[in-house]
Design an enzyme around this catalytic site. Structure first.
Site, PDB file in Angstrom:
ATOM      1  CB  SER A   4       3.129 -11.932   1.252  1.00 14.34           C
ATOM      2  OG  SER A   4       4.516 -11.474   1.893  1.00 14.34           O
ATOM      3  CE  LYS A  31       4.911  -8.259   0.516  1.00 16.68           C
ATOM      4  NZ  LYS A  31       3.702  -7.432   1.091  1.00 16.68           N
ATOM      5  CE  LYS A  73       6.764  -9.876   4.099  1.00 17.97           C
ATOM      6  NZ  LYS A  73       5.952  -8.753   4.260  1.00 17.97           N
ATOM      7  CG  ASP A  88       8.335  -6.743   1.552  1.00 18.54           C
ATOM      8  OD1 ASP A  88       8.558  -5.650   2.348  1.00 18.54           O
ATOM      9  OD2 ASP A  88       6.472  -6.187   2.535  1.00 18.54           O
ATOM     10  CD  GLU A 106       5.668  -3.913   0.179  1.00 18.49           C
ATOM     11  OE1 GLU A 106       5.552  -5.115  -0.724  1.00 18.49           O
ATOM     12  OE2 GLU A 106       5.437  -3.996   1.298  1.00 18.49           O
ATOM     13  CG  ASP A 132       4.338  -2.314   3.944  1.00 20.17           C
ATOM     14  OD1 ASP A 132       3.534  -1.039   4.561  1.00 20.17           O
ATOM     15  OD2 ASP A 132       4.367  -3.042   3.781  1.00 20.17           O
ATOM     16  CE  LYS A 180       1.152  -3.434   4.645  1.00 22.18           C
ATOM     17  NZ  LYS A 180       2.234  -4.016   5.500  1.00 22.18           N
ATOM     18  N   GLY A 219      -1.668  -6.241   2.977  1.00 19.47           N
ATOM     19  CA  GLY A 219      -1.587  -7.394   4.111  1.00 19.47           C
ATOM     20  C   GLY A 219      -1.423  -7.129   5.702  1.00 19.47           C
TER      21      GLY A 219
HETATM   22  O1  OSB Z   1       4.847  -5.074   4.566  1.00 19.97           O
HETATM   23  O2  OSB Z   1       4.075  -6.863   4.071  1.00 19.97           O
HETATM   24  C1  OSB Z   1       4.608  -6.172   4.726  1.00 19.97           C
HETATM   25  C2  OSB Z   1       2.882  -9.883   7.191  1.00 19.97           C
HETATM   26  C3  OSB Z   1       3.150  -9.219   8.208  1.00 19.97           C
HETATM   27  C4  OSB Z   1       4.034  -7.455   8.623  1.00 19.97           C
HETATM   28  C5  OSB Z   1       4.002  -7.005   7.395  1.00 19.97           C
HETATM   29  C6  OSB Z   1       3.711  -6.765   5.891  1.00 19.97           C
HETATM   30  C7  OSB Z   1       2.904  -8.516   5.607  1.00 19.97           C
HETATM   31  C8  OSB Z   1       2.864  -8.971   4.600  1.00 19.97           C
HETATM   32  C9  OSB Z   1       1.773 -10.595   4.814  1.00 19.97           C
HETATM   33  O3  OSB Z   1       4.359  -9.240   4.295  1.00 19.97           O
HETATM   34  C10 OSB Z   1       0.339  -9.913   3.794  1.00 19.97           C
HETATM   35  C11 OSB Z   1      -0.640 -10.683   3.969  1.00 19.97           C
HETATM   36  O4  OSB Z   1      -1.398 -10.757   4.839  1.00 19.97           O
HETATM   37  O5  OSB Z   1      -0.605 -11.784   3.629  1.00 19.97           O
HETATM   38 MG    MG Z   2       5.262  -4.109   2.796  1.00 15.45          MG
END
Ligand code: OSB
Ligand code: MG
Length: 373
Positions: free
Chosen positions: A130, A156, A158, A183, A208, A233, A257, A285
């Site tokens: 991510s 992925k 953001k 995401d 996402e 999510d 998660k 994650g």
């Molecule tokens: O939405 O998946 C998410 C990190 C913090 C809060 C929300 C998210 C995330 C990530 C990181 O996308 C995922 C990771 O731990 O690598």
């Molecule tokens: Mg997410």
């Protein structure tokens, strides 16, 4: 039992549509029964932006409500723990921290790797990364190139309003067919439909959580109007949410998660329902340290987890992790599942002690206190 709050700096800040995180405040849970121990990690964030929990609320719920329900009790098995917590509403990240520790303890007691104990079917898992929001397209491309070169099987990124089409165009120009997804962490609304429809051009694996964190209805509407599969999510807290989302057509893929759903027992229920109904899962994650990451690896071996997860190497987030050796990813973008009992990673107590800001030892009357003090 022991609750311990540690502060771990991230090697680089992580930016989502709701802000930047520089340092994690993590609660580690230790449970002990006879000679056996188990470890869990709370995935609540420092601020209530991803969901309503924080490290502080989780400490309160754990110490004042959850630990008293388990301490000194005879539990038939770890799967029962979730029922003991059942009358506590929400607060699933707090629940998950303790629940997963009990699963680790149970797996160690019977001498099985947690992945096997849960019913996992894989001896290695596929890893994705991510990538947070960056200051420039060039910064983003540097990271995308680096992670693809490292072997990761899926990228992925953001996104948020104003950071969607340009970054995707830039990545697609260089990597026209690499497995890619986005995401939004709830940053869009149904009124952004024409923009969201443009994402169909990029042959993304999925988008996402584009819409509100507590929505299923608008996502169903959106899914009818776009080709890219929606993955939920934030909207999915338990197996009943998963069923409703699937029946409504709100998503075609689900991110699981452990914290968000309250632990392994609920993740197993989601796995069973989605596997039967042909909805692919993957492990999300929350910038976990090694303990949480190890639980994520075990969960990712379940049959329904068919897509690469946000389960990556410790070093992407932490210079020194809570487990030793740290979690590593092969040049093929996989993590080998350990054969050792429980989560299968040793905790680095020297590192953990240095990062500790508070610890609470909670023991039944007469029991010896404190294993790590
Ligand atoms: O939405 O998946 C998410 C990190 C913090 C809060 C929300 C998210 C995330 C990530 C990181 O996308 C995922 C990771 O731990 O690598
Ligand atoms: Mg997410």
């Amino acid at each position: 039992m022991e609750l311990r709050e540690i502060h771990l700096p991230l090697v680089h800040y992580f930016e989502t549509s709701f802000g930047r995180t520089y340092q994690r405040k993590i609660i580690l849970v230790t449970v002990q029964s006879g000679h056996d121990v188990g470890y869990g990690e709370c995935t609540a964030a420092e601020e209530p932006f991803y969901n309503s929990e924080t490290t502080e609320t989780a400490w309160h719920i754990l110490s004042d409500f959850l630990v008293p329900r388990v301490l000194g009790k005879d539990l038939e098995d770890a799967a029962q723990a979730a029922a003991l917590f059942g009358t506590i509403r929400g607060n699933r990240m707090a629940r998950g921290a303790l629940e997963t520790a009990l699963w680790d303890l149970e797996a160690r007691r019977i001498g099985l790797p947690l992945a096997r104990h849960l019913g996992g079917v894989r001896d290695e898992i596929e890893c994705g990364v991510s990538i947070g929001i960056q200051d420039s397209i060039e910064d983003l491309l540097v990271l995308v190139r680096r992670e693809i070169a490292a072997g990761y099987r899926r990228i992925k990124i953001k996104i948020k309003p104003g950071w969607e089409l340009e970054p995707l165009r830039a990545i697609r120009r260089e990597f026209p067919s690499f497995p890619l997804m986005v995401d939004a962490n709830s940053a869009f609304q149904l009124s952004d439909l024409s923009l969201l429809q443009k994402l169909d051009e990029f042959s993304l694996m999925m988008i996402e959580q584009p819409l509100a964190h507590d929505d299923l209805v608008d996502h169903a509407e959106l899914q009818k109007a776009i080709q890219t599969p929606i993955c939920l999510d934030e909207s999915i807290h338990h197996a009943e949410d998963a069923r409703k989302a699937v029946e409504l057509g709100s998503c075609r893929i689900i991110n699981v998660k452990l914290g968000r759903v309250g632990g392994h027992a609920e993740a197993l229920k989601i796995n069973d329902y989605c596997f039967r109904n042909g909805i692919p899962l993957w492990c999300g994650g929350m910038l976990e340290s090694g303990v949480g990451r190890a639980h994520n690896i075990a969960m990712s071996t379940l049959p329904g987890f068919m897509l690469p997860g946000d389960v990556s190497a410790s070093k992407r987030y932490y210079a020194e992790d809570t487990v030793k050796p740290p979690v590593t990813v092969s040049p093929q973008g996989t993590i080998r599942v350990t054969d050792s009992p429980g989560i299968g990673y040793e905790l680095d107590w020297d590192r953990i002690r240095r990062a500790t800001v508070r610890a609470a030892n909670l023991a039944v009357e007469g029991a010896p206190k404190g294993t790590h003090a």
